[in-house]
Write a protein that holds these residues in place. Structure first.
Motif, PDB file in Angstrom:
ATOM      1  N   MET A   1       0.843  -1.200   0.000  1.00  0.00           N
ATOM      2  CA  MET A   1       0.000   0.000   0.000  1.00  0.00           C
ATOM      3  C   MET A   1       0.884   1.258   0.000  1.00  0.00           C
ATOM      4  SD  MET A   1      -3.121  -1.065  -0.053  1.00  0.00           S
ATOM      5  CE  MET A   1      -4.065   0.353   0.477  1.00  0.00           C
ATOM      6  N   PHE A   2       0.370   2.305  -0.594  1.00  0.00           N
ATOM      7  CA  PHE A   2       1.087   3.577  -0.644  1.00  0.00           C
ATOM      8  C   PHE A   2       0.302   4.607   0.173  1.00  0.00           C
ATOM      9  CE2 PHE A   2       2.406   1.301  -4.388  1.00  0.00           C
ATOM     10  CZ  PHE A   2       3.758   1.591  -4.507  1.00  0.00           C
ATOM     11  N   SER A   3       0.970   5.210   1.151  1.00  0.00           N
ATOM     12  CA  SER A   3       0.321   6.204   2.004  1.00  0.00           C
ATOM     13  C   SER A   3       1.090   7.506   1.929  1.00  0.00           C
ATOM     14  CB  SER A   3       0.267   5.718   3.460  1.00  0.00           C
ATOM     15  OG  SER A   3      -0.504   4.540   3.567  1.00  0.00           O
ATOM     16  N   LEU A   4       0.363   8.598   1.706  1.00  0.00           N
ATOM     17  CA  LEU A   4       0.986   9.910   1.623  1.00  0.00           C
ATOM     18  C   LEU A   4       1.286  10.445   3.015  1.00  0.00           C
ATOM     19  CD1 LEU A   4      -1.190  11.406  -1.224  1.00  0.00           C
ATOM     20  CD2 LEU A   4       1.288  11.130  -1.299  1.00  0.00           C
ATOM     21  N   ASN A   5       2.479  10.998   3.164  1.00  0.00           N
ATOM     22  CA  ASN A   5       2.970  11.442   4.456  1.00  0.00           C
ATOM     23  C   ASN A   5       2.798  12.957   4.608  1.00  0.00           C
ATOM     24  OD1 ASN A   5       4.291  11.305   6.959  1.00  0.00           O
ATOM     25  ND2 ASN A   5       6.294  11.670   6.023  1.00  0.00           N
ATOM     26  N   PHE A   6       1.577  13.457   4.335  1.00  0.00           N
ATOM     27  CA  PHE A   6       1.296  14.871   4.566  1.00  0.00           C
ATOM     28  C   PHE A   6      -0.198  15.056   4.762  1.00  0.00           C
ATOM     29  CE2 PHE A   6       1.391  14.413  -0.084  1.00  0.00           C
ATOM     30  CZ  PHE A   6       0.203  15.003  -0.471  1.00  0.00           C
ATOM     31  N   ASP A   7      -0.576  16.239   5.254  1.00  0.00           N
ATOM     32  CA  ASP A   7      -1.968  16.553   5.563  1.00  0.00           C
ATOM     33  C   ASP A   7      -2.698  16.899   4.265  1.00  0.00           C
ATOM     34  OD1 ASP A   7      -4.370  17.926   6.261  1.00  0.00           O
ATOM     35  OD2 ASP A   7      -3.539  18.312   8.260  1.00  0.00           O
ATOM     36  N   ILE A   8      -3.591  16.014   3.825  1.00  0.00           N
ATOM     37  CA  ILE A   8      -4.286  16.214   2.554  1.00  0.00           C
ATOM     38  C   ILE A   8      -5.214  17.421   2.611  1.00  0.00           C
ATOM     39  CG2 ILE A   8      -5.995  15.206   0.996  1.00  0.00           C
ATOM     40  CD1 ILE A   8      -4.682  12.485   1.559  1.00  0.00           C
ATOM     41  N   SER A   9      -5.900  17.606   3.729  1.00  0.00           N
ATOM     42  CA  SER A   9      -6.811  18.757   3.862  1.00  0.00           C
ATOM     43  C   SER A   9      -6.044  20.072   3.744  1.00  0.00           C
ATOM     44  CB  SER A   9      -7.547  18.710   5.203  1.00  0.00           C
ATOM     45  OG  SER A   9      -8.387  17.578   5.267  1.00  0.00           O
ATOM     46  N   GLU A  10      -4.902  20.150   4.375  1.00  0.00           N
ATOM     47  CA  GLU A  10      -4.072  21.350   4.290  1.00  0.00           C
ATOM     48  C   GLU A  10      -3.583  21.567   2.863  1.00  0.00           C
ATOM     49  OE1 GLU A  10       0.172  23.123   6.016  1.00  0.00           O
ATOM     50  OE2 GLU A  10      -0.699  21.308   6.881  1.00  0.00           O
ATOM     51  N   PHE A  11      -3.205  20.471   2.211  1.00  0.00           N
ATOM     52  CA  PHE A  11      -2.746  20.591   0.823  1.00  0.00           C
ATOM     53  C   PHE A  11      -3.857  21.140  -0.069  1.00  0.00           C
ATOM     54  CE2 PHE A  11      -2.760  18.799  -3.433  1.00  0.00           C
ATOM     55  CZ  PHE A  11      -1.560  19.287  -3.927  1.00  0.00           C
ATOM     56  N   LEU A  12      -5.064  20.588   0.058  1.00  0.00           N
ATOM     57  CA  LEU A  12      -6.175  21.031  -0.787  1.00  0.00           C
ATOM     58  C   LEU A  12      -6.533  22.490  -0.537  1.00  0.00           C
ATOM     59  CD1 LEU A  12      -8.489  17.879  -0.619  1.00  0.00           C
ATOM     60  CD2 LEU A  12      -7.172  18.668  -2.596  1.00  0.00           C
ATOM     61  N   THR A  13      -6.426  22.908   0.703  1.00  0.00           N
ATOM     62  CA  THR A  13      -6.792  24.288   1.064  1.00  0.00           C
ATOM     63  C   THR A  13      -5.742  25.294   0.621  1.00  0.00           C
ATOM     64  OG1 THR A  13      -8.022  23.498   2.992  1.00  0.00           O
ATOM     65  CG2 THR A  13      -7.384  25.816   2.977  1.00  0.00           C
ATOM     66  N   GLN A  14      -4.478  24.958   0.800  1.00  0.00           N
ATOM     67  CA  GLN A  14      -3.426  25.949   0.603  1.00  0.00           C
ATOM     68  C   GLN A  14      -2.679  25.837  -0.721  1.00  0.00           C
ATOM     69  OE1 GLN A  14      -0.777  26.463   3.941  1.00  0.00           O
ATOM     70  NE2 GLN A  14      -2.382  26.067   5.450  1.00  0.00           N
ATOM     71  N   TYR A  15      -2.669  24.644  -1.350  1.00  0.00           N
ATOM     72  CA  TYR A  15      -1.793  24.462  -2.511  1.00  0.00           C
ATOM     73  C   TYR A  15      -2.510  24.024  -3.786  1.00  0.00           C
ATOM     74  CZ  TYR A  15       1.906  24.884   0.933  1.00  0.00           C
ATOM     75  OH  TYR A  15       2.727  25.361   1.922  1.00  0.00           O
ATOM     76  N   TRP A  16      -3.504  23.174  -3.686  1.00  0.00           N
ATOM     77  CA  TRP A  16      -4.134  22.609  -4.872  1.00  0.00           C
ATOM     78  C   TRP A  16      -4.637  23.710  -5.799  1.00  0.00           C
ATOM     79  CZ3 TRP A  16      -4.467  18.856  -8.147  1.00  0.00           C
ATOM     80  CH2 TRP A  16      -5.596  18.688  -8.960  1.00  0.00           C
TER      81      TRP A  16
ATOM     82  N   LYS B   1      -3.288  26.315  -6.600  1.00  0.00           N
ATOM     83  CA  LYS B   1      -2.903  27.656  -6.151  1.00  0.00           C
ATOM     84  C   LYS B   1      -1.413  27.913  -6.320  1.00  0.00           C
ATOM     85  CE  LYS B   1      -6.566  28.035  -2.628  1.00  0.00           C
ATOM     86  NZ  LYS B   1      -7.117  26.679  -2.701  1.00  0.00           N
ATOM     87  N   LYS B   2      -0.570  26.999  -5.805  1.00  0.00           N
ATOM     88  CA  LYS B   2       0.873  27.224  -5.886  1.00  0.00           C
ATOM     89  C   LYS B   2       1.610  25.894  -5.735  1.00  0.00           C
ATOM     90  CE  LYS B   2       0.983  28.512  -0.965  1.00  0.00           C
ATOM     91  NZ  LYS B   2       1.351  29.577  -0.001  1.00  0.00           N
ATOM     92  N   PRO B   3       2.826  25.835  -6.265  1.00  0.00           N
ATOM     93  CA  PRO B   3       3.583  24.575  -6.186  1.00  0.00           C
ATOM     94  C   PRO B   3       4.145  24.353  -4.785  1.00  0.00           C
ATOM     95  CG  PRO B   3       4.888  26.276  -7.275  1.00  0.00           C
ATOM     96  CD  PRO B   3       3.531  26.873  -7.038  1.00  0.00           C
ATOM     97  N   ILE B   4       4.473  23.090  -4.525  1.00  0.00           N
ATOM     98  CA  ILE B   4       5.082  22.744  -3.239  1.00  0.00           C
ATOM     99  C   ILE B   4       5.947  21.504  -3.411  1.00  0.00           C
ATOM    100  CG2 ILE B   4       3.044  21.395  -2.557  1.00  0.00           C
ATOM    101  CD1 ILE B   4       3.676  22.036   0.349  1.00  0.00           C
ATOM    102  N   LEU B   5       7.068  21.494  -2.711  1.00  0.00           N
ATOM    103  CA  LEU B   5       7.928  20.317  -2.623  1.00  0.00           C
ATOM    104  C   LEU B   5       7.700  19.670  -1.266  1.00  0.00           C
ATOM    105  CD1 LEU B   5      10.333  18.462  -3.422  1.00  0.00           C
ATOM    106  CD2 LEU B   5      11.838  20.209  -2.423  1.00  0.00           C
ATOM    107  N   ILE B   6       7.391  18.377  -1.263  1.00  0.00           N
ATOM    108  CA  ILE B   6       7.183  17.639  -0.017  1.00  0.00           C
ATOM    109  C   ILE B   6       8.220  16.521   0.049  1.00  0.00           C
ATOM    110  CG2 ILE B   6       5.574  16.302   1.386  1.00  0.00           C
ATOM    111  CD1 ILE B   6       3.289  17.697  -0.125  1.00  0.00           C
TER     112      ILE B   6
END
Length: 376
Positions: free
Chosen positions: A1-16, A18-23
């Motif tokens: 299984m593949f699990s993302l190691n970041f807050d998806i809600s925060e990503f959708l609110t602040q970056y999706w 809107k702006k690029p991000i390196l995680i």
């Protein structure tokens, strides 16, 4: 299984969008989905969309697949790109599933790259959202801000640009993720032999929507209402402002009626840009065949890349699959949700789906079209 190691809600609110991000370390303990040799073998197939991009001084050469061998390209300054790996490599489904916090209708494909040192495609701008995930090796990525950029070699048809000032400048290592929204210039250069994965999400343009709507109206012999006016201009040669606005209001009226656009959107957005690996049976399945397979413990799978979509508030009880509508009775709504939300079904899950005759008949249709298949 593949699990993302970041807050998806925060990503959708602040970056999706809107702006690029390196995680960094977005996928802890990431393992490549496919080996370089397997990828090279896939690119030998006629049905698989592939290309090699060769880096040249101040330019790039694109060689379209399929390929018989790669000796001609040497050991540096090129990369192999294979589109829609998820169509041909079932093991990629868990990886795709990790990104389904974005709706399926947006999902385009999973592109995989094997690159030699120096390989890259130059500074360019895409019109879609992309997640770039680093596998083995290292690639140096730079991302610039939105703005006006000169096209490469003054060619207005190319997505390549002359250059940009980076707002992100980083070396990606295994498990790192770079998200880039539409309109942001970016460039990647390979430092060592490397595998990377690009998950693209597209949305239709105004031009595409108008074209699809027009085709739908023609196919259904609808949209026949004509312009009428309550006043006329004083000059015979003039198209008055009120006439202009009233004619455009006819389009607005069409677009405001769900009966005119719901089926069009469902069919349009459920289609895929790349060829599907259909699993059509040699002989059509019967209900008895389904019962027999499942009694022997078979699992049920959806083919890679297939979209099963439903329209919220649809005027008809239906799902859209690969550009086609399938109607169903309201009492199997829960089964339909399961079919749409899952890529694979355990034997007990598949048996449960076949307990209702209406679901069984829909599943039979999807199996015979090659959209689903039985496996171990």
């Amino acid at each position: 299984m593949f699990s993302l190691n970041f807050d998806i809600s925060e990503f959708l609110t602040q970056y999706w969008q809107k702006k690029p991000i390196l995680i960094k370390n977005a996928f802890p303990n990431f393992e490549d989905l496919i080996s370089a040799d397997e990828l090279a073998g896939l690119a030998c197939e006629e049905s698989v969309a592939s290309r090699v991009v060769v880096t040249k001084p101040n330019d790039w050469q694109i060689v379209e697949g399929p390929f018989e061998d790669y000796d001609q390209f040497g050991d540096k300054n090129w990369q192999l790109l294979v589109q829609a790996l998820n169509h041909w490599h079932p093991d990629s489904s868990d990886f795709i599933n990790a990104f389904r916090f974005i709706p399926d209708w947006r999902f385009d494909d999973l592109m995989v790259s094997f690159a030699t040192p120096g390989g890259g495609v130059g500074a360019h701008i895409d019109n879609y959202d992309v997640f770039i995930i680093q596998g083995e090796g290292q690639r140096h990525w730079t991302v610039g801000d939105k703005g006006q950029y000169a096209p490469k070699n003054n060619d207005p048809t190319t997505p390549l640009i002359e250059g940009f000032e980076p707002i992100i400048d980083a070396v990606l290592e295994k498990g790192d993720l770079l998200y880039i929204p539409p309109g942001y210039p970016h460039q990647g250069q390979t430092l060592t032999l490397a595998m990377s994965y690009s998950i693209g999400f597209r949305a239709p343009s105004q031009q595409e929507l108008f074209s699809e709507l027009a085709d739908s109206l023609i196919d259904n012999n609808s949209g026949l209402k004509r312009f009428t006016s309550s006043n006329e201009p004083k000059l015979a040669s003039q198209i008055s402002t009120s006439h202009q606005q009233d004619m455009m209001a006819l389009i607005t009226e069409l677009a405001a009626n769900p009966d005119n656009y719901q089926a069009m959107l469902g069919k349009m957005l459920s289609q895929n840009r790349f060829e599907l690996d259909l699993c059509e049976p040699e002989e059509p399945y019967s209900v008895e065949d389904i019962t027999d397979y499942l009694s022997q413990g078979a699992l049920l799978y959806r083919i890679g890349g297939l979209k099963l979509l439903h329209i919220e508030g649809d005027s008809v009880q239906r799902i859209f699959v690969n550009g086609e509508a399938f109607e169903y009775p309201a009492h199997i709504e829960a089964d339909i949700k399961d079919l749409c939300e899952n890529f694979r079904f355990s034997n007990p899950q598949a048996l449960a789906l076949t307990q209702t005759p209406a679901t069984q008949q829909l599943l039979l249709s999807l199996l015979n079209l090659g959209y689903f298949y039985f496996g171990e």
